[in-house]
Design a protein around this motif. Structure first.
Motif, short mmCIF file in Angstrom:
data_model
loop_
_atom_site.label_atom_id
_atom_site.label_comp_id
_atom_site.label_asym_id
_atom_site.label_seq_id
_atom_site.Cartn_x
_atom_site.Cartn_y
_atom_site.Cartn_z
N ILE A 1 0.96 -1.24 -0.08
CA ILE A 1 0.08 0.01 0.09
C ILE A 1 0.83 1.39 -0.05
CG2 ILE A 1 -1.84 1.16 1.19
CD1 ILE A 1 -1.86 -1.86 2.67
N LYS A 2 0.79 2.19 -0.80
CA LYS A 2 1.60 3.40 -1.10
C LYS A 2 0.77 4.42 -0.52
CE LYS A 2 3.81 1.97 -5.43
NZ LYS A 2 3.88 1.98 -6.69
N VAL A 3 1.52 4.97 0.51
CA VAL A 3 0.95 6.13 1.17
C VAL A 3 1.91 7.36 0.93
CG1 VAL A 3 -0.23 7.22 3.17
CG2 VAL A 3 0.01 4.88 2.82
N PRO A 4 1.96 7.88 -0.54
CA PRO A 4 2.84 8.94 -0.54
C PRO A 4 2.82 10.10 -0.13
CG PRO A 4 1.64 8.37 -2.63
CD PRO A 4 1.14 7.25 -1.71
N LEU B 1 -7.02 -4.81 3.22
CA LEU B 1 -6.55 -3.77 2.60
C LEU B 1 -7.52 -2.78 2.08
CD1 LEU B 1 -3.56 -5.48 0.47
CD2 LEU B 1 -3.52 -4.87 2.91
N PRO B 2 -7.20 -1.44 2.20
CA PRO B 2 -8.17 -0.68 1.59
C PRO B 2 -7.96 -0.66 0.13
CG PRO B 2 -5.98 0.70 2.43
CD PRO B 2 -6.10 -0.68 2.89
N ARG C 1 -4.59 2.03 -9.41
CA ARG C 1 -3.61 1.47 -10.55
C ARG C 1 -2.26 1.42 -9.92
NH1 ARG C 1 -6.21 4.22 -13.79
NH2 ARG C 1 -7.39 2.78 -15.11
N GLN C 2 -1.94 2.56 -9.19
CA GLN C 2 -0.43 2.59 -8.74
C GLN C 2 -0.35 2.14 -7.25
OE1 GLN C 2 -1.21 6.31 -10.53
NE2 GLN C 2 1.09 6.83 -10.74
N GLY C 3 -1.24 1.68 -6.65
CA GLY C 3 -1.42 0.95 -5.43
C GLY C 3 -1.45 2.04 -4.25
N ARG C 4 -2.18 3.10 -4.59
CA ARG C 4 -2.52 4.09 -3.24
C ARG C 4 -3.91 3.93 -3.10
NH1 ARG C 4 -0.69 9.05 -7.17
NH2 ARG C 4 -2.24 7.93 -8.45
N PRO C 5 -4.36 4.04 -1.65
CA PRO C 5 -5.62 3.85 -1.17
C PRO C 5 -6.58 5.09 -2.10
CG PRO C 5 -4.22 4.17 0.55
CD PRO C 5 -3.40 4.37 -0.57
N LYS C 6 -7.64 4.30 -2.57
CA LYS C 6 -8.54 5.64 -3.48
C LYS C 6 -9.30 6.52 -2.58
CE LYS C 6 -9.84 2.42 -7.23
NZ LYS C 6 -11.09 1.54 -7.73
N MET C 7 -9.43 6.22 -1.36
CA MET C 7 -10.18 7.25 -0.50
C MET C 7 -9.19 8.46 -0.24
SD MET C 7 -10.21 4.84 3.07
CE MET C 7 -8.75 3.71 3.36
N PHE C 8 -7.95 8.11 -0.36
CA PHE C 8 -7.25 9.58 -0.11
C PHE C 8 -6.58 10.13 -1.43
CE2 PHE C 8 -7.06 7.02 4.25
CZ PHE C 8 -7.94 8.21 4.80
N TYR C 9 -6.34 9.03 -2.44
CA TYR C 9 -5.50 9.67 -3.39
C TYR C 9 -6.15 9.53 -4.75
CZ TYR C 9 -1.66 9.45 -0.32
OH TYR C 9 -0.77 9.57 0.75
#
Lengths: 365, 230
Positions: free
Chosen positions: A189-192, A214-215, A219-227
């Motif tokens: 899970i990416k949280v950039p 997992l949230p 496509r790039q592995g970021r949580p949709k709810m924040f990114y």
């Protein structure tokens, strides 16, 4: 370490009676729209589910992610660290040090094989056999691979772990690479962000604990709810963008009135993050609100994408840096001049030809 | 019989069918709107005074960009369809006789004609080889690149799960990030602007200097030859 403590035990320890606990379970079932029978299921889950062990590793980084994390207000970071998760290893926050601390890693790996979450702040450098980042006498990349081998999932904290960030910027002498280049067999899970927003960090953890999954990732592995959306999409200055009202210069009238910072190179339109909705420091403000454009810190390779203060940024290809508008205008001008010259040459040639044809006609008669 | 009036026998071939001609002019218009509005999205007009609620300038500019883009896209798809059902000249835009030697020798001849090294050009019913190459590279390949990058950028505002996102959202991480896609889309605009300048100039020049009609052909569909020599 008491890592097997359940949510129920934590609640009892904090002075909540069993009666209140059961009331809470029934209320939760009602709030979630479940049948009354689910109150028992929830109570049982909370009594038996152990808190999730979390290992937090630090690679090549500046600790800004940790600094951000400990400022979380919703939920309070103390609640996350002391009640929700079992943060068993984090060299910034833990009390133990040296061999004692390193021993915990092995213990967790064996005891909770496949159960714990690995949070990674920073990234591993690969050059010189990884010697640019040494943890406990060994290259960080080795520690990362070992601990990741038995984890349930990896959280890549910040732009370092997610994309590479400043240490991976051109020319990247240590060959720092994001976590997903080294760990390829675990869900990541990416949280950039540089750093990520505190509430986004704790929010991701809370989600994983509450729903035990997992949230949803993009496509790039970021949580949709924040990114899922760009800063531009939810920016409070967006009406000024649509109206065509821009800050043209720092401290001009538009800047004082809070117009759109697009022309000052704001990267809000190309940056996926929750800054414009969640904001920072308990929702006080975020860069655009304080009058400076977004620099796009949560985007891949943002250090190498040209100026923070231009909208049309330079493109760097094959070592050549060029600005599309400058090259485009120059090319159009050159081609225009070439066309004019070619047209003139063509006209002269045609006049000559005509003259030749006239001579031929005259010769015939 | 010699009448004193020079007579030249002109032959004519029907090349561009009506749908192709309509597509050409609609396409020309949409590209013009796209280039102008696209430039203004990259470098917006000077700021407007007053309340934000009084204006919607950037919104309208973007609206016209997207509307023209849809016209361009539908035209492009139609043009592919027409390559299958149209006459034999209609699929020139999508096929390049890359392996045919004669194509390259004729291309060289055409380049020499433009460099004033040949006394006269050859005659072609369809595109001349140089034009053919440019059409395929700029209009077909270039158009496709602009459609793909454009729809990828469009997906950013239509949002996750929308059809542009489902079909073209992958382009953004493939190229790098959103800003990279924007810049390549912007470079593409300048390539097309330069092509349009060359296209308009050569069309006018060929109409005057070559042995065949050009501009009137794209209006009427008929290619007129000015002489009978091969």
């Amino acid at each position: 370490m008491a890592t097997t403590e359940t949510f129920y035990e934590v609640m009892r320890r904090q002075g909540i009676s069993r009666r209140s606990f059961l009331k809470y379970c029934s209320l939760t079932a009602t709030a979630l729209g479940l049948a009354p029978s689910f109150a028992g299921t929830i109570a049982q889950a909370m009594e038996t589910k152990p808190r999730t062990p979390v290992i937090w590793l630090h690679g090549l980084e500046c600790t800004c992610c940790s600094e951000s994390f400990i400022r979380s207000a919703h939920p309070l970071v103390s609640d996350v660290v002391l009640s929700m998760i079992s943060l068993d290893y984090d060299d910034v926050l833990m009390a133990s040090a040296g061999h004692q601390a390193e021993a915990i890693l092995d213990e967790i790996r064996l005891k909770y094989k496949g159960q714990y979450i690995l949070a990674v702040e920073g990234n591993p450098p690969l050059n010189q056999d990884g010697m640019s980042c040494i943890i406990g006498g060994r290259p960080f990349v080795e520690q990362l691979k070992e601990v990741a081998a038995d984890c349930k999932a990896v959280i890549s904290w910040g732009s370092c772990a997610s994309w590479g960030c400043v240490q991976a910027a051109h020319p990247n002498p240590t060959q720092a690479v994001p976590v997903h280049k080294v760990i390829t067999d675990k869900p990541i899970i990416k949280v950039p962000g540089c750093p990520p927003i505190a509430e986004v960090m704790t929010g991701v953890i809370t989600y994983m604990l509450t729903f035990d999954r997992l949230p949803e990732l993009d496509r790039q592995g970021r949580p949709k709810m924040f990114y899922g959306q760009r800063i531009h999409d939810k920016c409070y200055r967006r009406p000024h963008f649509d109206a065509g009202q821009f800050v043209e210069d720092w401290d001009d009238e538009g800047a004082r009135k809070g117009y759109c910072l697009y022309k000052m190179g704001c990267k809000g339109p190309t940056t996926y993050n929750a800054c414009s909705t969640t904001r920072w420091n308990n929702g006080v403000s975020f860069p655009i609100q304080s009058g400076h454009g977004c620099i796009g810190c949560s985007e891949d390779g943002f250090w190498d994408k040209g100026s923070f203060y231009d909208h049309v940024t330079n493109t760097n290809v094959f070592g050549i840096e060029a600005n599309a508008d400058k090259v485009g205008i120059a090319a159009a001008g050159t081609v225009g001049a070439a066309i004019a010259a070619h047209a003139a040459a063509s006209a002269i040639q045609r006049i000559k030809q005509r003259a030749g044809e006239h001579h031929e006609e005259n010769d015939q008669t | 019989m010699y009448t004193g009036v020079p007579t030249v026998k002109r032959t004519a071939v029907y090349v561009y069918q009506t749908p192709v001609r309509i597509w050409h002019w609609v396409n020309a218009l949409s590209i013009t709107v796209l280039a102008v509005t696209g430039y203004l999205i990259g470098s917006p007009l000077p700021t407007l005074p007053g309340e934000a609620s009084d204006h919607y300038l950037m919104g309208y500019i973007r609206f016209f960009h997207f509307a023209a883009a849809y016209v361009f896209l539908v035209g492009f798809l139609f043009r592919i369809y027409w390559a299958f059902v149209g006459n034999s000249y209609s699929h020139q835009l999508f096929t390049l006789p890359f392996w045919r030697r004669r194509f390259w020798s004729e291309l060289l001849h055409e380049v020499r004609w433009y460099a004033f090294q040949e006394p006269e050009p050859r005659k072609y019913v369809g595109h001349n080889p140089l034009a053919h190459l440019f059409m395929v590279v700029i209009i077909t390949v270039g158009g496709l690149v602009m459609i793909v990058t454009g729809l990828a950028l469009y997906s950013e505002q239509t949002g996750l799960g929308s059809w542009p996102d489902a079909l073209f959202g992958w382009v953004i991480p493939f190229v790098g990030q959103s800003q990279d896609v924007r810049m390549w889309h912007h470079w593409g605009m300048w390539v097309i602007v330069v092509f349009v300048m060359l296209h308009v100039y050569t069309a006018i020049r060929e109409d005057i200097m070559s042995r065949q009609s050009l501009i009137s052909t794209m209006v009427s569909g008929w290619r007129m030859f000015k002489d009978d020599r091969p």
